[in-house]
Structure formats: C-alpha cells, structure tokens
Design a protein around this motif. Sequence first.
Motif, PDB file in Angstrom:
ATOM      1  N   PHE A   9       3.148   1.544 -20.338  1.00 29.00           N
ATOM      2  CA  PHE A   9       2.651   0.172 -20.210  1.00 29.00           C
ATOM      3  C   PHE A   9       3.809  -0.803 -19.964  1.00 29.00           C
ATOM      4  CE2 PHE A   9      -0.907   2.192 -22.386  1.00 29.00           C
ATOM      5  CZ  PHE A   9      -1.984   1.663 -21.686  1.00 29.00           C
ATOM      6  N   VAL A  10       4.936  -0.551 -20.604  1.00 29.96           N
ATOM      7  CA  VAL A  10       6.127  -1.367 -20.344  1.00 29.96           C
ATOM      8  C   VAL A  10       6.548  -1.213 -18.887  1.00 29.96           C
ATOM      9  CG1 VAL A  10       8.546  -1.750 -20.961  1.00 29.96           C
ATOM     10  CG2 VAL A  10       6.877  -1.173 -22.743  1.00 29.96           C
ATOM     11  N   THR A  11       6.536   0.031 -18.410  1.00 31.03           N
ATOM     12  CA  THR A  11       6.916   0.306 -17.025  1.00 31.03           C
ATOM     13  C   THR A  11       5.934  -0.328 -16.050  1.00 31.03           C
ATOM     14  OG1 THR A  11       7.878   2.411 -17.738  1.00 31.03           O
ATOM     15  CG2 THR A  11       7.458   2.140 -15.387  1.00 31.03           C
ATOM     16  N   LEU A  12       4.644  -0.256 -16.361  1.00 31.92           N
ATOM     17  CA  LEU A  12       3.637  -0.854 -15.487  1.00 31.92           C
ATOM     18  C   LEU A  12       3.817  -2.361 -15.379  1.00 31.92           C
ATOM     19  CD1 LEU A  12       0.394   1.120 -16.425  1.00 31.92           C
ATOM     20  CD2 LEU A  12       1.578   1.121 -14.224  1.00 31.92           C
ATOM     21  N   ARG A  71       0.833  -1.203   0.000  1.00 29.85           N
ATOM     22  CA  ARG A  71       0.000   0.000   0.000  1.00 29.85           C
ATOM     23  C   ARG A  71       0.865   1.248   0.000  1.00 29.85           C
ATOM     24  NH1 ARG A  71      -3.709  -0.485   5.058  1.00 29.85           N
ATOM     25  NH2 ARG A  71      -4.291   1.608   4.380  1.00 29.85           N
ATOM     26  N   GLN A  72       1.937   1.216   0.751  1.00 24.51           N
ATOM     27  CA  GLN A  72       2.798   2.397   0.851  1.00 24.51           C
ATOM     28  C   GLN A  72       3.455   2.740  -0.481  1.00 24.51           C
ATOM     29  OE1 GLN A  72       5.388   1.249   4.075  1.00 24.51           O
ATOM     30  NE2 GLN A  72       4.084   2.198   5.628  1.00 24.51           N
ATOM     31  N   VAL A  73       3.801   1.727  -1.278  1.00 24.95           N
ATOM     32  CA  VAL A  73       4.461   2.040  -2.547  1.00 24.95           C
ATOM     33  C   VAL A  73       3.487   2.697  -3.522  1.00 24.95           C
ATOM     34  CG1 VAL A  73       6.200   0.235  -2.286  1.00 24.95           C
ATOM     35  CG2 VAL A  73       4.105  -0.275  -3.544  1.00 24.95           C
ATOM     36  N   PHE A  74       2.206   2.319  -3.467  1.00 26.25           N
ATOM     37  CA  PHE A  74       1.223   2.981  -4.323  1.00 26.25           C
ATOM     38  C   PHE A  74       1.009   4.426  -3.877  1.00 26.25           C
ATOM     39  CE2 PHE A  74      -0.250  -1.524  -4.855  1.00 26.25           C
ATOM     40  CZ  PHE A  74       0.120  -1.631  -6.184  1.00 26.25           C
ATOM     41  N   ILE A  75       0.984   4.633  -2.566  1.00 28.25           N
ATOM     42  CA  ILE A  75       0.860   5.993  -2.043  1.00 28.25           C
ATOM     43  C   ILE A  75       2.077   6.819  -2.446  1.00 28.25           C
ATOM     44  CG2 ILE A  75       0.765   7.373   0.071  1.00 28.25           C
ATOM     45  CD1 ILE A  75      -0.783   5.020   1.352  1.00 28.25           C
ATOM     46  N   LEU A  76       3.261   6.209  -2.363  1.00 26.62           N
ATOM     47  CA  LEU A  76       4.491   6.896  -2.751  1.00 26.62           C
ATOM     48  C   LEU A  76       4.456   7.282  -4.228  1.00 26.62           C
ATOM     49  CD1 LEU A  76       7.358   7.797  -1.919  1.00 26.62           C
ATOM     50  CD2 LEU A  76       8.155   5.513  -2.576  1.00 26.62           C
ATOM     51  N   PHE A  77       3.967   6.376  -5.066  1.00 28.12           N
ATOM     52  CA  PHE A  77       3.866   6.663  -6.498  1.00 28.12           C
ATOM     53  C   PHE A  77       2.955   7.861  -6.753  1.00 28.12           C
ATOM     54  CE2 PHE A  77       1.320   6.171 -10.362  1.00 28.12           C
ATOM     55  CZ  PHE A  77       2.315   6.208 -11.325  1.00 28.12           C
ATOM     56  N   ALA A  78       1.777   7.856  -6.127  1.00 25.54           N
ATOM     57  CA  ALA A  78       0.828   8.956  -6.319  1.00 25.54           C
ATOM     58  C   ALA A  78       1.412  10.268  -5.813  1.00 25.54           C
ATOM     59  CB  ALA A  78      -0.486   8.640  -5.603  1.00 25.54           C
ATOM     60  N   LEU A  79       2.079  10.219  -4.663  1.00 27.46           N
ATOM     61  CA  LEU A  79       2.652  11.429  -4.077  1.00 27.46           C
ATOM     62  C   LEU A  79       3.759  12.000  -4.956  1.00 27.46           C
ATOM     63  CD1 LEU A  79       2.903  13.414  -1.715  1.00 27.46           C
ATOM     64  CD2 LEU A  79       4.457  11.789  -0.612  1.00 27.46           C
ATOM     65  N   LEU A  97      -3.594  14.247 -13.159  1.00 23.87           N
ATOM     66  CA  LEU A  97      -4.565  13.643 -12.250  1.00 23.87           C
ATOM     67  C   LEU A  97      -5.003  12.259 -12.722  1.00 23.87           C
ATOM     68  CD1 LEU A  97      -6.139  14.203  -9.648  1.00 23.87           C
ATOM     69  CD2 LEU A  97      -7.970  15.186 -11.049  1.00 23.87           C
ATOM     70  N   LEU A  98      -4.947  12.009 -14.028  1.00 20.14           N
ATOM     71  CA  LEU A  98      -5.297  10.683 -14.541  1.00 20.14           C
ATOM     72  C   LEU A  98      -4.383   9.612 -13.947  1.00 20.14           C
ATOM     73  CD1 LEU A  98      -5.902  11.437 -18.335  1.00 20.14           C
ATOM     74  CD2 LEU A  98      -7.633  10.865 -16.616  1.00 20.14           C
ATOM     75  N   ALA A  99      -3.083   9.891 -13.933  1.00 22.66           N
ATOM     76  CA  ALA A  99      -2.132   8.924 -13.387  1.00 22.66           C
ATOM     77  C   ALA A  99      -2.316   8.762 -11.888  1.00 22.66           C
ATOM     78  CB  ALA A  99      -0.703   9.365 -13.702  1.00 22.66           C
ATOM     79  N   ILE A 100      -2.518   9.884 -11.198  1.00 24.92           N
ATOM     80  CA  ILE A 100      -2.695   9.830  -9.746  1.00 24.92           C
ATOM     81  C   ILE A 100      -3.978   9.089  -9.392  1.00 24.92           C
ATOM     82  CG2 ILE A 100      -3.019  11.233  -7.677  1.00 24.92           C
ATOM     83  CD1 ILE A 100      -1.362  13.420  -9.166  1.00 24.92           C
ATOM     84  N   SER A 101      -5.048   9.371 -10.126  1.00 20.60           N
ATOM     85  CA  SER A 101      -6.328   8.697  -9.871  1.00 20.60           C
ATOM     86  C   SER A 101      -6.224   7.204 -10.133  1.00 20.60           C
ATOM     87  CB  SER A 101      -7.426   9.306 -10.746  1.00 20.60           C
ATOM     88  OG  SER A 101      -7.600  10.671 -10.460  1.00 20.60           O
ATOM     89  N   GLY A 102      -5.474   6.834 -11.176  1.00 19.68           N
ATOM     90  CA  GLY A 102      -5.275   5.414 -11.455  1.00 19.68           C
ATOM     91  C   GLY A 102      -4.578   4.710 -10.309  1.00 19.68           C
ATOM     92  N   ALA A 103      -3.570   5.362  -9.737  1.00 24.77           N
ATOM     93  CA  ALA A 103      -2.851   4.769  -8.607  1.00 24.77           C
ATOM     94  C   ALA A 103      -3.761   4.640  -7.388  1.00 24.77           C
ATOM     95  CB  ALA A 103      -1.625   5.616  -8.266  1.00 24.77           C
TER      96      ALA A 103
END
Length: 217
Positions: free
Chosen positions: A195-198, A5-13, A36-42
């Motif tokens: 998509f490669v990164t994801l 969970r923390q890594v997803f929060i870190l990504f969004a932040l 915001l699209l990327a942040i909302s996705g996270a």
Amino acid sequence: DVYKRQVFILFALITALLYLFYEDRHRTRAMGGFALLAISGAVAFLLWYTLDRQAHHIQPLIPALQSYWMKIHVPANFIGYGAFALAAMLGVAYLLRVAVEARQPTGLLARVLPPLELLDDVMYKAIALGFAAFTIATILGALWAAEAWGGYWSWDPKETWALIVWLNYAAWLHLRLTKGWRGAPMAWWAVIGLFVTLFAFLGVNMFLSGLHSYGTL
C-alpha cells in the motif's frame, strides 16, 4: 495517455514473469492464484483508466520523458514494483495458511496452499530482488534528475515517497537478515508495504503535485 497505459501493462508483465521464474525454480504452481491477484488488479485498473479517463487517445510524450534514461529507469522501477506486489500477495497467502492451519489443519485449503516455509522464503527473495531493482532505479532517477533539472534530489513528492518505499523495505530486509524476523509479522509488513508502494506509484500522481507531475491519472 498511451504512456500511462504502457506502465500498467509493464507492471502486469513483470509481475507475471517474476512469478513464473519462482514457479519454475520451486517446481510449484500453488502460488499462481495469489500472483494473479496482483496481475488482475493491474489489468482492472488499466481497463478503468482506459475507459473512464479516455486514455486510448494517443498523445506525444512531454520533453522530460523523451530521454534514454527512461528506457532504463522505468523498467528497473517496475521490476521493484512487481517484486513488491508479488511479495505482498505471498504475504496474503502466508496469513491465510496460518489461519487455515489454526482452524482446519486437515482441510482442503491446508492441502492446496503452499507450505509456510516456501511462502516465507519466496516472499523474502521477492523483496530482496525488488529492493535491489528499486535501489538501482532510484540511483538512475537521481542521475536523470541531475541531467534534466540540474540537481540529484529536490524533495519532490515522488522522490520523497520513493525514499519512504526504499526505507520501508530496507528495514524489512535488515530485520530479516540481522534479527531473524520472519513469519506472520513480516507477511503483514509485506502487505502493508504494498500500500505504501501503491501510494508512491499512483497516489502521488493523483493527489500531489511536483516535478514528476506529467498529468493527472
């Protein structure tokens, strides 16, 4: 678990902070909706993971993650991920702007969307920053691997896909800087690169196994 969970929060932040940096630098808020699209996705993925996978239960970190390397390797990685995500969203904005200018050059979207030159410039800067951070993270990861597993590189799936991500953006920057490539092809490349990164970030953990398998998503 809490770590995931923390890594997803870190990504969004980090993605949000990078956007705010470029917003302040270029004095425009027109790119905010795309960031915001990327942040909302996270955030959406985080909510799904928390509720569907019962990730709210606290579990101790495995010994391999209880290292000082984690405090520098992971943030460097996520600066790269956040920058690549921001670049991809700006790539989407660029492609949308191109389509709008071709169909309704005087319409509302044409007046609201950022100029192509700005989108191209910030997309390049975001990828350059992300590439630098990701390079540092990869080197730190190799040093961590040598300490934890006795070797700098083992062609583990996570390592292999990290190399693919690195080569992808290295090629993007090389063609931009030496051949002058820019515009729609590079915007498409930035989007596909995300998509490669994801897959390197999420897909490897979901579908492959190796030394970096610390539990399934």
